[in-house]
Structure formats: structure tokens, C-alpha cells
Design a protein around this motif. Sequence first.
Motif, PDB file in Angstrom:
ATOM      1  N   TRP A 110       0.842  -1.204   0.000  1.00  0.00           N
ATOM      2  CA  TRP A 110       0.000   0.000   0.000  1.00  0.00           C
ATOM      3  C   TRP A 110       0.872   1.248   0.000  1.00  0.00           C
ATOM      4  O   TRP A 110       0.620   2.201  -0.747  1.00  0.00           O
ATOM      5  CB  TRP A 110      -0.904  -0.039   1.227  1.00  0.00           C
ATOM      6  CG  TRP A 110      -1.883   1.076   1.376  1.00  0.00           C
ATOM      7  CD1 TRP A 110      -3.123   1.162   0.818  1.00  0.00           C
ATOM      8  CD2 TRP A 110      -1.729   2.260   2.179  1.00  0.00           C
ATOM      9  NE1 TRP A 110      -3.744   2.322   1.213  1.00  0.00           N
ATOM     10  CE2 TRP A 110      -2.916   3.011   2.043  1.00  0.00           C
ATOM     11  CE3 TRP A 110      -0.709   2.739   2.993  1.00  0.00           C
ATOM     12  CZ2 TRP A 110      -3.098   4.228   2.703  1.00  0.00           C
ATOM     13  CZ3 TRP A 110      -0.883   3.951   3.640  1.00  0.00           C
ATOM     14  CH2 TRP A 110      -2.071   4.687   3.498  1.00  0.00           C
ATOM     15  N   ILE A 111       1.922   1.252   0.816  1.00  0.00           N
ATOM     16  CA  ILE A 111       2.849   2.386   0.840  1.00  0.00           C
ATOM     17  C   ILE A 111       3.521   2.538  -0.520  1.00  0.00           C
ATOM     18  O   ILE A 111       3.583   3.640  -1.092  1.00  0.00           O
ATOM     19  CB  ILE A 111       3.912   2.188   1.948  1.00  0.00           C
ATOM     20  CG1 ILE A 111       3.268   2.243   3.332  1.00  0.00           C
ATOM     21  CG2 ILE A 111       5.008   3.262   1.831  1.00  0.00           C
ATOM     22  CD1 ILE A 111       4.209   1.857   4.458  1.00  0.00           C
ATOM     23  N   ASP A 112       4.025   1.432  -1.059  1.00  0.00           N
ATOM     24  CA  ASP A 112       4.741   1.470  -2.332  1.00  0.00           C
ATOM     25  C   ASP A 112       3.850   1.979  -3.462  1.00  0.00           C
ATOM     26  O   ASP A 112       4.277   2.789  -4.295  1.00  0.00           O
ATOM     27  CB  ASP A 112       5.270   0.075  -2.681  1.00  0.00           C
ATOM     28  CG  ASP A 112       6.340  -0.422  -1.715  1.00  0.00           C
ATOM     29  OD1 ASP A 112       6.892   0.407  -0.965  1.00  0.00           O
ATOM     30  OD2 ASP A 112       6.612  -1.635  -1.719  1.00  0.00           O
ATOM     31  N   ALA A 113       2.602   1.485  -3.498  1.00  0.00           N
ATOM     32  CA  ALA A 113       1.696   1.862  -4.583  1.00  0.00           C
ATOM     33  C   ALA A 113       1.370   3.350  -4.540  1.00  0.00           C
ATOM     34  O   ALA A 113       1.301   4.010  -5.594  1.00  0.00           O
ATOM     35  CB  ALA A 113       0.417   1.036  -4.504  1.00  0.00           C
ATOM     36  N   ARG A 114       1.187   3.895  -3.359  1.00  0.00           N
ATOM     37  CA  ARG A 114       0.866   5.310  -3.256  1.00  0.00           C
ATOM     38  C   ARG A 114       2.068   6.171  -3.604  1.00  0.00           C
ATOM     39  O   ARG A 114       1.921   7.201  -4.261  1.00  0.00           O
ATOM     40  CB  ARG A 114       0.332   5.618  -1.851  1.00  0.00           C
ATOM     41  CG  ARG A 114      -1.160   5.357  -1.754  1.00  0.00           C
ATOM     42  CD  ARG A 114      -1.594   4.609  -0.520  1.00  0.00           C
ATOM     43  NE  ARG A 114      -2.955   4.103  -0.739  1.00  0.00           N
ATOM     44  CZ  ARG A 114      -3.227   2.970  -1.393  1.00  0.00           C
ATOM     45  NH1 ARG A 114      -2.260   2.236  -1.897  1.00  0.00           N
ATOM     46  NH2 ARG A 114      -4.469   2.569  -1.564  1.00  0.00           N
TER      47      ARG A 114
END
Length: 278
Positions: free
Chosen positions: A68-72
Amino acid sequence: MILIATCSEYPHPTPNLEALVNALRAHGTEAAYLPWKTTPLETFVAADAVLPLCCWDYYDDPGRFLGWIDAREARGARLLNPPELLRWNFRKTYLLDMAAAGHAVPKTFHLQEASRPAIAERMEAEGWSVAVAKPVSSQSGHGVRKIDRSNMDRWPTGEVLLQEYQDDIGALGETTMTFIEGVFSHAVRRVLKAGEWRANAQYGITYERVAVSRDVIDAAQAYIDFLPQAPLYARVDGLVRSTGFMLMELELIDPYLYLEFAPGSADVMARAVLQRLG
């Protein structure tokens, strides 16, 4: 729009986050809260900033939260704290970095392939009759175990952190210190139930606002100063002893900041968020 990412158990803001949302709105800034697991990626990308201050259910799927962090970040969402700090804090092996730099933390070993013989060997070598085993990535005390010879059937396997048990935590409680833009704001002590050793909400702790000495604040500040950049927010949790302060956890992802305990602190936090946005 400022978005605070929440969890399914707390889809609405806690008193801490309600104080922050109200302070942001008082400054004329639109602020809202949405669960991180079920909100479309585009919604967070469209926000001026995303604060993951209530993502308290990532313990059941840490890999998903890291994704989730990476995608954002990949889509250009503004995460506060910055993604690099979140990733570093995501793995509790950061305690080993702190120890290597000379900061006081419980003696900790990273066992990449823990087994009963490996744990027993390490405990025997250290002279520990009791130890604490922690998942490398988790929060709010989930998966943390106190282990000794009487419960070997419950000893963890796989990748874990093995720590020296702090037998005075029940009497001392855990002192949490909130920092905003690298500056000390306020302290709250978590008072443990009789016989309890875990300083997490699900284990029946109570809270009290406390004053801490300049020496304790300076000791906590040293952990913040160790970081490559000042975090927007941080909570330094540890044990206040007559011999000095010992860090138990440095919380940079989703700490409860206890803003409702310190009048004016929510406004300080709101101003810091807006200043980051320029």
C-alpha cells in the motif's frame, strides 16, 4: 484535502484524530478519514497529503500494507511521514540500528530462522530464563509473546526478534513522548494492569498525562535526531528509570499521539502538516 488513513476496526476517528481533523478544518483545510484497505488508490493519490495515523490492522497482512505504501508512492501520493521513514520503521530491526549507534534499547537478536533449539541456545548463552519474542513487522502488541521453558510449545518459528525481558515494566509503566516536527510536545504514561507486562490498549492499560524531566526529553530527542530526516510526527515509547531512559519502540507509522491529552497540541500538529505542504 488531507486524508487520514484508518482501519476497519476504527473507521471513524479516535479522540486523538478527531482533535487533529478539527484543528485542520479550523485552519480552513478540508480533512477526512478513510480506511486504507477498502478505499480506492485514486482517492489517496488525489489528496494533498495522506497520514497513515490509524492503519492499526496491518498486523494481519504486513506485506499488503507495505505494498500500500509502495503503490501510493509510485502514483505520487504525498505520504506523511515520508515513505522511506515508514519502510525503515516497518521492520523492528530498526532497534538493532539504534543499538549499533549506542542508543539504549533492550538487548535484541534478529533470528531469521527461529526454531526451539535456536531460541533455547540464544537464551542460554545470554543467561535469560525469560525472553520476549516479537514479529519483525507488527504493531499494537499483536504476536508478541513472553517465553520461557514452561511454554516451549508456543515458541515462535520463522523470522522473529528475541529480546531481553524488562521485568520492571509492570511497576514503571511505559512513558510515551510525542514529538511534532522533531520537537517534544507532551508525555503520557501507560499504566499497566497488575501482573501485566504488555503496554498495549487491548491489555487493559490506563493513561495519565505526566511531566518528564529535561534529561528524559533529551534522551528521547536523541532517538529522533538519529533519523536521517525529522519526522512530521513521532512517538518515543520507553522506560523511565533512575539510571536513564530506555527505548522500547519508536513509532513513526501509526502512533496514537494523545493530542486530546495536551491542549493546543492538535493545532501545533495541524500547522506542521500545512507547513509541510508549503
